[in-house]
Design a protein around this motif. Structure first.
Motif, PDB file in Angstrom:
ATOM      1  N   SER A 241       0.827  -1.217   0.000  1.00  0.00           N
ATOM      2  CA  SER A 241       0.000   0.000   0.000  1.00  0.00           C
ATOM      3  C   SER A 241       0.860   1.264   0.000  1.00  0.00           C
ATOM      4  CB  SER A 241      -0.928   0.026   1.223  1.00  0.00           C
ATOM      5  OG  SER A 241      -0.186   0.380   2.395  1.00  0.00           O
ATOM      6  N   GLY A 242       2.119   1.133   0.477  1.00  0.00           N
ATOM      7  CA  GLY A 242       3.034   2.275   0.506  1.00  0.00           C
ATOM      8  C   GLY A 242       2.690   3.330   1.554  1.00  0.00           C
ATOM      9  N   GLN A 243       1.787   3.005   2.487  1.00  0.00           N
ATOM     10  CA  GLN A 243       1.326   4.012   3.464  1.00  0.00           C
ATOM     11  C   GLN A 243       2.049   3.933   4.809  1.00  0.00           C
ATOM     12  OE1 GLN A 243      -2.896   3.231   3.503  1.00  0.00           O
ATOM     13  NE2 GLN A 243      -3.278   4.601   1.785  1.00  0.00           N
ATOM     14  N   TYR A 244       2.850   2.873   4.992  1.00  0.00           N
ATOM     15  CA  TYR A 244       3.499   2.699   6.302  1.00  0.00           C
ATOM     16  C   TYR A 244       4.959   2.314   6.105  1.00  0.00           C
ATOM     17  CZ  TYR A 244      -1.426   2.139   7.538  1.00  0.00           C
ATOM     18  OH  TYR A 244      -2.778   2.322   7.667  1.00  0.00           O
ATOM     19  N   ASN A 245       5.790   2.744   7.065  1.00  0.00           N
ATOM     20  CA  ASN A 245       7.180   2.294   6.994  1.00  0.00           C
ATOM     21  C   ASN A 245       7.326   0.956   7.720  1.00  0.00           C
ATOM     22  OD1 ASN A 245       7.640   2.717   9.798  1.00  0.00           O
ATOM     23  ND2 ASN A 245       8.087   4.884   9.431  1.00  0.00           N
ATOM     24  N   VAL A 246       8.522   0.382   7.610  1.00  0.00           N
ATOM     25  CA  VAL A 246       8.769  -0.962   8.156  1.00  0.00           C
ATOM     26  C   VAL A 246       8.508  -1.011   9.659  1.00  0.00           C
ATOM     27  CG1 VAL A 246      10.578  -2.685   8.569  1.00  0.00           C
ATOM     28  CG2 VAL A 246      10.352  -1.638   6.319  1.00  0.00           C
ATOM     29  N   ASN A 247       8.937   0.026  10.358  1.00  0.00           N
ATOM     30  CA  ASN A 247       8.758   0.073  11.806  1.00  0.00           C
ATOM     31  C   ASN A 247       7.281   0.074  12.195  1.00  0.00           C
ATOM     32  OD1 ASN A 247      10.289  -0.003  14.168  1.00  0.00           O
ATOM     33  ND2 ASN A 247       9.860   2.143  14.601  1.00  0.00           N
TER      34      ASN A 247
END
Length: 296
Positions: A254-260
């Protein structure tokens, strides 16, 4: 019924979806046609005879099942490959629908993509059923065989008809024995185990212990463990791990969240633990996975 002459038969194969195809098999000759195609054990098969008849041969000719006009055969065996080896009588028509067991489950369950159906604990399922074709199914089969459409529309039309065919096949009367469809049994224990699955998914970041879970759904620990394996093909926590990784993969896409952020959402207090888990499941790190998506 069978003549001595055996001709090599042909069929038209139409891909409906990944792991899901339909075969239109027609023998308009005066000879028996032999139709062969590989089908492995991860697939479920539906064979519908519109006219004439045929014989499905298994185990190097040691076993056979006949299907006559306006009858159907449902087959799967998770221990043995059941390749198509059909002796189709003269002037006979057959429509065969073949789909992966995973795809089949996805028609009835939203969780199918997370479930490893053929895990080692779930490898002993086999099933076959022979039954008459209903008038409604006969109409759809005739439409699949006889349509006359623009080539660009053909696949879409057949796709719609095949889904309709499967829906009609499983539209049993309420008094039908539930064992006829072994996947759709819905007794009290099954409802409780489904509830257990919903609880662990809803609380995936901090799932309850098995003891807490069994208490909450009102089943003994033993029943919970055995039932969960039977329905979902895996242990509770192994299922949850697969679910969490698939959920994380979708969040990454989705590209809305980073890995953390994704790691925290699914219950990993440090991103390094999440990265290690993701790599264990998919063989690559979340960052590389996203980069591969971008370059694709």
């Amino acid at each position: 019924m069978m003549g001595k002459n055996v001709a090599k038969g042909s069929f038209e194969e139409i891909l409906i979806d990944d792991g899901f195809y339909v075969l239109k098999i027609q023998n308009n000759t005066a000879e028996v046609n032999k139709v062969i195609r590989e089908i492995n054990r991860t697939y479920i098969q539906f064979h519908f005879c519109l006219k004439g008849g045929g014989k499905f041969v298994f185990n190097d000719g040691n076993y056979a099942l006949e299907v006559s006009e306006e009858n159907s055969l449902l087959l799967y065996n998770t221990q043995l490959d059941l390749p198509l080896n059909l002796m189709l009588s003269p002037n006979s028509w057959m429509v065969s629908v073949v789909m992966s067991i995973r795809k089949f489950h996805s028609l009835f369950s939203d969780e199918a993509s997370y479930i490893p159906f053929l895990s080692s604990e779930n490898q002993e399922k086999k099933y076959y059923a022979q039954e008459p074709v209903s008038p409604a199914i006969a109409v759809v089969l005739s439409q699949i065989i006889n349509y006359n459409l623009n080539a660009t529309i053909k696949k879409l039309y057949v796709k719609g008809k095949v889904y309709e065919l499967i829906a009609l096949y499983f539209n049993k009367n309420t008094d039908t024995d539930v064992e006829q469809c072994p996947f759709l049994v819905d007794e009290d224990n099954v409802k409780r185990i489904r509830k257990a699955k919903e609880i662990i998914i809803a609380n995936m970041a901090e799932p309850p212990s098995l003891a807490e879970l069994s208490k909450e759904i009102g089943l003994s620990l033993k029943r919970l463990k055995e039932g969960f394996k039977q329905i979902y093909g895996d242990s509770v926590y192994s299922f949850l791990f697969d679910y969490k990784m698939e959920y994380a993969r979708r969040l990454l896409e989705s590209g809305q969240y980073n890995v953390n952020e994704i790691g925290l959402k699914i219950g990993y207090s440090t991103s390094s633990h999440f990265i290690a888990a993701f790599k264990k499941k998919y063989g690559t790190t979340p960052k590389k996975y996203v980069m591969a998506l971008a370059s694709g």
